[in-house]
Design a protein around this motif. Structure first.
Motif, mmCIF file in Angstrom:
data_model
loop_
_atom_site.group_PDB
_atom_site.id
_atom_site.type_symbol
_atom_site.label_atom_id
_atom_site.label_comp_id
_atom_site.label_asym_id
_atom_site.label_seq_id
_atom_site.Cartn_x
_atom_site.Cartn_y
_atom_site.Cartn_z
ATOM 1 N N ASP A 182 35.749 38.969 40.943
ATOM 2 C CA ASP A 182 37.091 38.776 40.381
ATOM 3 C C ASP A 182 37.169 39.202 38.928
ATOM 4 O O ASP A 182 38.120 39.831 38.496
ATOM 5 N N LYS A 189 43.008 34.080 38.313
ATOM 6 C CA LYS A 189 43.234 33.163 39.424
ATOM 7 C C LYS A 189 44.730 33.052 39.735
ATOM 8 O O LYS A 189 45.143 32.989 40.881
ATOM 9 N N GLU A 217 34.862 35.508 52.368
ATOM 10 C CA GLU A 217 34.680 34.789 51.105
ATOM 11 C C GLU A 217 36.031 34.366 50.516
ATOM 12 O O GLU A 217 36.218 33.210 50.139
ATOM 13 N N TYR A 218 36.961 35.289 50.492
ATOM 14 C CA TYR A 218 38.270 34.968 49.932
ATOM 15 C C TYR A 218 39.044 34.006 50.819
ATOM 16 O O TYR A 218 39.727 33.113 50.341
ATOM 17 N N HIS A 220 37.841 31.760 52.638
ATOM 18 C CA HIS A 220 37.258 30.450 52.394
ATOM 19 C C HIS A 220 37.786 29.855 51.084
ATOM 20 O O HIS A 220 38.207 28.703 51.031
ATOM 21 N N ALA A 221 37.765 30.695 50.047
ATOM 22 C CA ALA A 221 38.221 30.230 48.727
ATOM 23 C C ALA A 221 39.687 29.808 48.771
ATOM 24 O O ALA A 221 40.090 28.842 48.123
#
Ligand code: GDP
Length: 333
Positions: A182, A189, A217-218, A220-221
């Protein structure tokens, strides 16, 4: 064609879908000339009933993520599959800062730029950030009245103009690279939270696996983020604009998102809020413009600026002093 047209010529031209007149009208929307403010007002008032029917999509991502390649593929997909007419508006505040344009200085969207069903309009360079929402909103309305079904608003994705654009569109698509991190992507964010849909780009060849891993991954985030007002949770997808994969899935998910917005009444609500916000922005900038029109205030303005700069007066107090003087002058004039 002569450079300046009458309001009626603009209005008729736009209604007839005349692209040359549409382009000229957007130039009027971008103009800083006081005479053009009145002209734009007349044009907007007349075309208002023909606006509002398009789908407005914001697309953002850092330079190099693949925005123009994506828009080229996505735009052609929409034209070929649905016979839609697509307008692409680019918003590039970097042109003001770097005096060059991140979005404008390369050959972009070659195929689309030759397609009669696509209209591409880069933002004027030197555009002030504060003017972005105005101009973008007005350009969207002009394109809608000219018969465009989908309006893609592209931004650079470096965090300055995204909030402004978010407030002018129905859906916000964030493009991201796999494995870049990121921070490396300069993605804040806040921008991720703004997205209704995230697409990991360049999911082809050796990069396919990495793109899938980034997707998980994203996804999940994002579970840790709250759903939006309509209950929608942003989804993460992968796509390749080069091998033309995942494009249809992005479109389907956008449709799902919009369905939820319609079903929950949030589509209308959001647009109404955006209209009211536009009104307030107009009010703000008109008051500001009026202030600077009073030449007798210019000395006071300069003096207040100086005092604020030198910290001998706070900004709120300076603003109040100028405003009081402004009202005083209005009364005596
Ligand atoms: P922008 O700066 O975000 O508009 O990015 P561009 O669309 O100009 O793309 C940046 C680079 O990535 C270019 O060299 C593209 O050819 C490449 N690129 C864009 N989309 C894809 C893709 O789907 N797959 C691959 N392999 N490369 C891509």
């Amino acid at each position: 064609m002569k450079a300046r047209l009458t309001a009626d010529e603009y209005i008729q031209g736009i209604r007839n879908g005349d692209r040359v007149i549409l382009a000229k009208a957007i130039t009027v929307a971008e103009s800083y000339l006081p005479a053009d403010y009145g002209l734009m007002e007349q044009i907007l008032d007349a075309i208002l009933p023909q606006t509002g029917k398009s789908l407005r999509i914001g697309i953002t991502g850092v330079p190099g993520v693949g925005k123009s390649t994506f828009i080229e593929t996505f735009g052609n997909f929409l034209i070929n599959h649905f016979r839609y007419k697509i307008a692409i508006l680019t918003v590039d505040p970097s042109s003001q800062i770097t005096h060059g344009s991140i979005l404008g200085d390369k050959t972009r969207m070659e195929e689309l730029s030759r397609n009669p069903n696509a209209f591409i309009r880069p933002s004027a360079s030197g555009e002030a950030l504060g003017g972005i929402t105005h101009r973008t909103r007005e350009s969207i309305l002009l394109c809608e009245a000219a018969g465009f079904d989908v309006i893609l608003v592209e931004t650079v994705g470096i965090g300055q103009s995204e909030t402004a654009v978010k407030n002018t569109v129905d859906a916000f698509l964030l493009l991201m690279l796999a494995g870049a991190g990121d921070e490396l992507q300069g993605i804040k964010k806040g921008i991720i939270e703004m997205a209704d849909l995230i697409a990991i780009t360049k999911a082809d060849g050796d990069n396919t696996k990495k793109a899938r891993a980034a997707q998980l991954e994203y996804q999940h985030a994002l579970h840790f983020l709250r759903a939006d007002e309509s209950g929608w949770r942003a989804k993460v997808l992968t796509c390749s604009a080069v091998s033309k994969t995942g494009i249809d899935t992005i479109w389907e998910n956008l449709q799902q998102y919009l369905q939820v917005q319609h079903d929950t009444g949030h589509h209308t609500l959001k647009r109404q809020r955006q209209e009211v916000q536009w009104f307030h922005e107009c009010l703000d900038s008109m008051v500001k413009r009026k202030l600077t029109e009073y030449s007798s205030l210019s000395e006071l303005l300069a003096d207040c600026e100086k005092q604020v700069r030198e910290k001998s007066m706070s900004a709120p107090k300076a603003a109040r002093i100028v405003l009081n003087e402004f009202f005083q002058q209005l009364k005596t004039n």
